[in-house]
Design a protein around this motif. Structure first.
Motif, PDB file in Angstrom:
ATOM      1  N   LYS A  21      -9.100 150.678 -12.096  1.00  0.00           N
ATOM      2  CA  LYS A  21      -9.714 151.805 -11.388  1.00  0.00           C
ATOM      3  C   LYS A  21      -8.790 153.019 -11.401  1.00  0.00           C
ATOM      4  O   LYS A  21      -7.591 152.909 -11.147  1.00  0.00           O
ATOM      5  CB  LYS A  21      -9.947 151.364  -9.933  1.00  0.00           C
ATOM      6  CG  LYS A  21     -10.795 152.323  -9.140  1.00  0.00           C
ATOM      7  CD  LYS A  21     -11.309 151.677  -7.851  1.00  0.00           C
ATOM      8  CE  LYS A  21     -10.222 151.587  -6.804  1.00  0.00           C
ATOM      9  NZ  LYS A  21     -10.625 151.056  -5.532  1.00  0.00           N
ATOM     10  N   TRP A  22      -9.343 154.153 -11.693  1.00  0.00           N
ATOM     11  CA  TRP A  22      -8.583 155.403 -11.541  1.00  0.00           C
ATOM     12  C   TRP A  22      -8.742 155.923 -10.120  1.00  0.00           C
ATOM     13  O   TRP A  22      -9.853 155.925  -9.587  1.00  0.00           O
ATOM     14  CB  TRP A  22      -9.078 156.451 -12.533  1.00  0.00           C
ATOM     15  CG  TRP A  22      -8.531 156.230 -13.916  1.00  0.00           C
ATOM     16  CD1 TRP A  22      -9.176 155.658 -14.961  1.00  0.00           C
ATOM     17  CD2 TRP A  22      -7.228 156.565 -14.375  1.00  0.00           C
ATOM     18  NE1 TRP A  22      -8.356 155.592 -16.063  1.00  0.00           N
ATOM     19  CE2 TRP A  22      -7.141 156.158 -15.728  1.00  0.00           C
ATOM     20  CE3 TRP A  22      -6.104 157.159 -13.791  1.00  0.00           C
ATOM     21  CZ2 TRP A  22      -5.990 156.327 -16.496  1.00  0.00           C
ATOM     22  CZ3 TRP A  22      -4.963 157.334 -14.559  1.00  0.00           C
ATOM     23  CH2 TRP A  22      -4.907 156.916 -15.898  1.00  0.00           C
ATOM     24  N   VAL A  35      -0.205 157.307  -6.006  1.00  0.00           N
ATOM     25  CA  VAL A  35      -0.849 156.238  -6.764  1.00  0.00           C
ATOM     26  C   VAL A  35      -1.958 156.848  -7.600  1.00  0.00           C
ATOM     27  O   VAL A  35      -2.827 157.561  -7.078  1.00  0.00           O
ATOM     28  CB  VAL A  35      -1.422 155.169  -5.811  1.00  0.00           C
ATOM     29  CG1 VAL A  35      -2.138 154.084  -6.612  1.00  0.00           C
ATOM     30  CG2 VAL A  35      -0.311 154.564  -4.964  1.00  0.00           C
ATOM     31  N   ILE A  36      -1.933 156.602  -8.900  1.00  0.00           N
ATOM     32  CA  ILE A  36      -2.944 157.225  -9.755  1.00  0.00           C
ATOM     33  C   ILE A  36      -3.999 156.235 -10.247  1.00  0.00           C
ATOM     34  O   ILE A  36      -5.124 156.601 -10.490  1.00  0.00           O
ATOM     35  CB  ILE A  36      -2.298 157.980 -10.943  1.00  0.00           C
ATOM     36  CG1 ILE A  36      -1.375 157.065 -11.754  1.00  0.00           C
ATOM     37  CG2 ILE A  36      -1.532 159.200 -10.442  1.00  0.00           C
ATOM     38  CD1 ILE A  36      -0.914 157.685 -13.057  1.00  0.00           C
ATOM     39  N   CYS A  37      -3.601 154.970 -10.403  1.00  0.00           N
ATOM     40  CA  CYS A  37      -4.609 153.994 -10.823  1.00  0.00           C
ATOM     41  C   CYS A  37      -4.160 152.587 -10.461  1.00  0.00           C
ATOM     42  O   CYS A  37      -3.016 152.375 -10.046  1.00  0.00           O
ATOM     43  CB  CYS A  37      -4.892 154.094 -12.326  1.00  0.00           C
ATOM     44  SG  CYS A  37      -3.536 153.602 -13.381  1.00  0.00           S
ATOM     45  N   GLU A  38      -5.078 151.662 -10.606  1.00  0.00           N
ATOM     46  CA  GLU A  38      -4.763 150.255 -10.363  1.00  0.00           C
ATOM     47  C   GLU A  38      -4.947 149.491 -11.661  1.00  0.00           C
ATOM     48  O   GLU A  38      -5.931 149.698 -12.367  1.00  0.00           O
ATOM     49  CB  GLU A  38      -5.706 149.662  -9.313  1.00  0.00           C
ATOM     50  CG  GLU A  38      -5.389 150.118  -7.906  1.00  0.00           C
ATOM     51  CD  GLU A  38      -6.341 149.520  -6.871  1.00  0.00           C
ATOM     52  OE1 GLU A  38      -6.182 149.837  -5.691  1.00  0.00           O
ATOM     53  OE2 GLU A  38      -7.242 148.732  -7.262  1.00  0.00           O
ATOM     54  N   GLU A  47      -0.458 148.855  -8.358  1.00  0.00           N
ATOM     55  CA  GLU A  47      -0.735 150.283  -8.353  1.00  0.00           C
ATOM     56  C   GLU A  47       0.239 150.984  -9.280  1.00  0.00           C
ATOM     57  O   GLU A  47       1.416 150.640  -9.335  1.00  0.00           O
ATOM     58  CB  GLU A  47      -0.555 150.811  -6.926  1.00  0.00           C
ATOM     59  CG  GLU A  47      -1.633 150.293  -5.987  1.00  0.00           C
ATOM     60  CD  GLU A  47      -1.322 150.570  -4.533  1.00  0.00           C
ATOM     61  OE1 GLU A  47      -0.149 150.860  -4.223  1.00  0.00           O
ATOM     62  OE2 GLU A  47      -2.266 150.501  -3.732  1.00  0.00           O
ATOM     63  N   VAL A  48      -0.269 151.957 -10.013  1.00  0.00           N
ATOM     64  CA  VAL A  48       0.598 152.742 -10.883  1.00  0.00           C
ATOM     65  C   VAL A  48       0.825 154.087 -10.209  1.00  0.00           C
ATOM     66  O   VAL A  48      -0.129 154.756  -9.795  1.00  0.00           O
ATOM     67  CB  VAL A  48      -0.048 152.937 -12.272  1.00  0.00           C
ATOM     68  CG1 VAL A  48       0.850 153.795 -13.162  1.00  0.00           C
ATOM     69  CG2 VAL A  48      -0.314 151.585 -12.913  1.00  0.00           C
ATOM     70  N   ALA A  62     -10.780 154.370 -19.877  1.00  0.00           N
ATOM     71  CA  ALA A  62     -11.730 154.432 -18.765  1.00  0.00           C
ATOM     72  C   ALA A  62     -11.564 153.271 -17.792  1.00  0.00           C
ATOM     73  O   ALA A  62     -10.991 152.233 -18.147  1.00  0.00           O
ATOM     74  CB  ALA A  62     -13.155 154.425 -19.318  1.00  0.00           C
ATOM     75  N   ASP A  63     -12.062 153.457 -16.570  1.00  0.00           N
ATOM     76  CA  ASP A  63     -12.098 152.391 -15.558  1.00  0.00           C
ATOM     77  C   ASP A  63     -12.661 151.110 -16.166  1.00  0.00           C
ATOM     78  O   ASP A  63     -13.644 151.158 -16.906  1.00  0.00           O
ATOM     79  CB  ASP A  63     -13.060 152.781 -14.413  1.00  0.00           C
ATOM     80  CG  ASP A  63     -12.439 153.783 -13.462  1.00  0.00           C
ATOM     81  OD1 ASP A  63     -11.325 154.249 -13.755  1.00  0.00           O
ATOM     82  OD2 ASP A  63     -13.068 154.094 -12.434  1.00  0.00           O
ATOM     83  N   GLY A  64     -12.082 150.005 -15.832  1.00  0.00           N
ATOM     84  CA  GLY A  64     -12.657 148.714 -16.227  1.00  0.00           C
ATOM     85  C   GLY A  64     -12.314 148.263 -17.641  1.00  0.00           C
ATOM     86  O   GLY A  64     -12.736 147.189 -18.064  1.00  0.00           O
ATOM     87  N   THR A  65     -11.533 149.051 -18.368  1.00  0.00           N
ATOM     88  CA  THR A  65     -11.187 148.638 -19.735  1.00  0.00           C
ATOM     89  C   THR A  65     -10.261 147.424 -19.689  1.00  0.00           C
ATOM     90  O   THR A  65      -9.231 147.439 -19.012  1.00  0.00           O
ATOM     91  CB  THR A  65     -10.485 149.782 -20.495  1.00  0.00           C
ATOM     92  OG1 THR A  65     -11.290 150.957 -20.375  1.00  0.00           O
ATOM     93  CG2 THR A  65     -10.281 149.427 -21.962  1.00  0.00           C
TER      94      THR A  65
END
Lengths: 467, 344
Positions: A21-22, A35-38, A47-48, A62-65
């Protein structure tokens, strides 16, 4: 210049993960720590965080890749004043190529190496021990117990070097549980002869820390059974220190005390720790038999700039041997001693094992077998050269030790002889050791659990094909 | 009769309004600016290390100090040349605080020849005899006995140095810590024990691991005085450290400082930190951040302008980015290094 945000590795073993997730959108400003994405792996969701300040220029994955490889560019961060048009695909491609982790190159290098013979760099440099010094002509030999030899060694070194001090339980006022430190408190005072509480783990760490700062502690363990409480410090803090610090920090501590079985003290107070310590690179392990070796080697151990485990034996403390009367009698660490040269069979032992070996050798010599008797004295570094040369001469070998048989000193020597003198062997290398049981208390069982002269004699006869 | 040990417990209130707190220690404009740049260097260095870990340039375990910067910074401000430091594996910040070259630290993280330990130690095992930094120790609690031993050496030689011995709330439950406390007080050794209580021993909260959670009182039965300190506010850290170090240096023996602090990241890089809430982390970050506290005071008191601070930030970034480049470009150790430094 736009900054590429890469798919991070979150553990030493991670190769890919899912971009779950972004949490930011294109055009959004971020600061370090946001935190920018998970991302998800099979083990965890992580978390990144943004490392740099800027705005998210483009989200590339994209999300979910799923199965996003580590180090794939997942987004582009624009610094102040940059626009999204600054993002060129060629720059992105180049960065992917550049950030290839070095680990994979190493693996490739290792793989290519395995196809070839072992690299020279993977082989330990040879160890060549020094010979014992020649005794001055006409030197007086005096009779001395092992106890007195150890005591003199410490006193002499303490006189020579202000940084040397002794610490341990009952070493000062009580004059030593086994009287090894008798008289040292009177001569050197309580600053240099330090009674400790019964707290091996703590005072061993303190001694090693003091050695880091340049002192030369001698730690007396009342017996090595109690050093088990402190073995973490001996191995993790002392033995590895020089290596881990790239040669900066030394840990010159002598850990000494009674090792091995005493008499009728049962399982927790009767065992030989020699193979335990001898397994560890960075340690020097000494286990003398005679009083002269005890003195010369303890002095060498105290002078050494390495951590030394010096294994004494309670039953030998009162034994009397001849010792040269000299001001500074020092023996080389790492040199085995050929106690009796012979041509028929090599008999190897150390510490109290030498007692059984010596008696058995005398018996066999009386029967016309020319036994070469070798006292290892130092277990690490091991004087492999002397052992191999002896076996090349005799073709037969018996190793005696009081400790347990599995992963033992004898097992190790046996393996080395097979590697280095296989073609010279006329009989299987044979071991005589303590039995593979905890030490029993009952007198008859204890006697059975220990090695004895008859067993050594039998082994010598077996390898020389006599009955 | 129960004799009360000389133990002081000045419990800080959990408030972000530091201005409202009584007895705020003196802290000059110069101190604020020094603390700001020191802490920022650690923060940016650690962020970069985290990033390089993600890129596979740093291997193994990597424990970041982000959030705890005020502790080492304040302690170092109260120490003098000749005092030694020793800590656990969460050690990068401690090395930067005592002035060890960031290039050498980062190159050790990447396992290169020009690393502090020639690439043979890694993140958890780094040392500098030059700066009297004795690691970088990977075994939880071991550094407490070792640090006590450094103090033993200072007393033995009659030197007036102090051993600054850091450990975490997790290590505070190790047996050898108490063996060391006992001997340190028995022999009045010049050691200051700094317990960095970041509330979690890996993933286990202090409430779930410790029968008593006021760690400053752990020396009571040995007669060692202790204080609980707001470890997120560098002013209180330096102030308490000055007292503790003076106590130890003057021959009165050990002193315990429990620093109430917080790590923002997981225990190590591979820890998603699911044992605590996002809100907890977020509230520490937004209300208690050690760097933001200093920054807002600097601006409020007009010690420097926003532009001045930006300049410092830029300098810090340049240092960190140089360290990263250095650590990426430096060669791996020569294969012959496999066999060196095993024995003297």
């Amino acid at each position: 210049m736009p900054i590429e945000i890469l798919m991070p590795a979150l553990s030493p073993t991670m190769e890919e993960g899912t971009l779950a997730k972004w949490l930011v959108k294109e055009g959004e400003n971020v600061a370090p720590g946001d935190v920018i994405c998970e991302i998800e792996t099979d083990k965890a969701t992580m978390e990144v965080e943004a490392v740099d300040e800027g705005s998210i220029g483009k989200i590339l994955i994209a999300d979910g890749t799923e199965n996003v490889a580590v180090n794939t560019v997942i987004a582009i961060l624009l610094e102040e004043g940059e626009s999204a048009t600054a993002i060129g695909t060629s720059a992105v491609d180049a960065s992917i190529a550049q950030v290839k982790p070095i680990a994979s190159e190493n693996i490739a290098a290792e793989v290519s190496q395995t196809a070839q013979p072992v690299a020279a760099s993977a082989v330990a440099p040879p160890f060549t021990p020094q010979a014992d010094p020649d005794l001055p002509e006409g030197v007086e030999m005096v009779e001395m117990s092992v106890r007195q030899a150890l005591n003199e060694a410490m006193a002499e070194e303490m006189r020579l070097d202000e940084n040397v001090f002794l610490m341990g339980e009952e070493v000062a006022q009580y004059q030593g549980a086994y009287k090894i430190s008798q008289g040292l408190l009177d001569e050197f005072g309580e600053r240099r002869v330090v009674d400790t509480p019964i707290t091996e783990h703590g005072f061993t760490g303190i001694a090693i820390g003091a050695a880091f700062a340049g002192l030369k502690p001698i730690v007396e363990f009342m017996t090595f059974n109690f050093a088990m409480q402190a073995i973490d410090q001996i191995i993790n803090s002392a033995a590895k220190q020089l290596y881990m610090s790239g040669g900066q920090v030394h840990a010159p501590v002598v850990f000494r005390g009674a090792n091995g079985a005493a008499s009728r003290v049962g399982a927790q107070h009767s065992q030989d720790f020699t193979p335990w310590y001898a397994n560890v690179p960075g340690l020097t392990v000494i286990a003398p038999y005679s009083a002269a070796d005890a003195k010369g080697l303890l002095k060498a151990a105290i002078k050494s700039n390495n951590p030394v485990v010096f294994l004494e034996n309670e039953l030998l403390y009162g034994q009397v041997f001849e010792v040269p009367k000299m001001d500074d009698f020092v023996l080389p660490i790492g040199k085995a001693k050929i106690v009796r040269p012979g041509s028929d069979v090599t008999l190897i032992s150390y510490s109290i094992g030498m007692k059984y070996a010596t008696e058995a050798a005398e018996k066999l010599v009386g029967e016309g077998v020319d036994v070469e008797l070798i006292d290892l004295r130092t277990i690490r570094p091991l004087d492999v050269e002397t052992l191999v040369n002896s076996v090349k001469k005799t073709g037969r070998c018996v190793i005696v030790e009081e400790g347990w048989p599995q992963c033992s000193v004898g097992g190790d020597i046996s393996a080395r002889l097979m590697e280095l003198a296989f073609d010279y062997l006329d009989a299987p290398v044979t071991r005589v050791s303590g039995k593979d049981v905890p030490m029993p208390y009952a007198a008859n069982l204890e006697k059975l659990a220990l090695p004895n002269v008859d067993e050594v004699v039998a082994a010598l006869k077996a390898v020389t094909y006599r009955t | 009769m129960v004799r009360k040990a000389n133990v002081k417990s000045s419990k800080p209130k959990n408030t972000s309004k530091s201005a409202a707190r009584p007895n705020v220690p003196d802290f000059s404009a110069k101190d604020e600016l020094n603390a700001f740049s020191e802490m920022l260097l650690i923060r940016r260095f650690e962020e970069k290390a985290g990033q390089m870990y993600g890129m596979g340039l740093i291997g193994g375990f990597c424990h970041l100090y982000i959030g705890q910067e005020a502790v080492v910074t304040g302690i170092h401000m109260a120490s003098k040349k000749g005092d030694s430091s020793i800590t656990s594996y969460r050690d990068h910040g401690h090395m930067l605080a005592v002035g060890i070259d960031p290039n050498g630290v980062m190159a050790e993280l990447t396992g290169r020849a020009s690393g502090l330990s020639k690439g043979k130690g890694g993140s958890m095992h780094m040392f500098s005899t030059d700066k009297r930094f004795y690691g970088g120790n990977g075994i939880v609690g071991a550094q407490v006995s070792l640090g006590t031993g450094l103090a033993f050496a200072y007393k033995y030689r009659g030197e007036d140095n102090v051993s600054l011995t850091y450990f975490g709330d997790g290590a505070a439950n190790q047996g050898q810590v108490y063996e060391s406390f006992n001997m340190a007080k028995l022999w009045d050794l010049p050691v200051v024990y700094i317990i960095e209580n970041n509330k979690y021993a890996m993933g286990t909260s202090i409430e779930r691991s410790s029968s008593t959670t006021d760690l400053s009182q752990r020396g009571v039965s040995f007669g060692i005085p202790g204080e609980q300190v707001d470890g997120m506010d560098v002013r209180y850290v330096r102030d308490a450290a000055s007292r503790a170090i003076e106590h130890a240096r003057s021959g009165k023996g050990p002193y315990i400082l429990e620093m109430l602090t917080y790590r923002y990241r997981g225990h190590s890089m591979s820890d998603p930190a699911k044992y605590r809430s996002k809100e907890e982390v977020q509230s520490m970050r937004s209300e208690r951040d050690p760097i933001e506290q200093v920054k807002s005071r600097i601006l409020a008191e007009n010690h420097a302008t926003e532009d001045d601070l930006k300049k410092i930030e830029k300098q810090v970034r340049a240092i960190v980015s140089e360290a990263a480049d250095f650590a990426t470009e430096a060669p791996e150790p020569d294969v012959s290094e496999l066999w060196t430094d095993i024995t003297a």
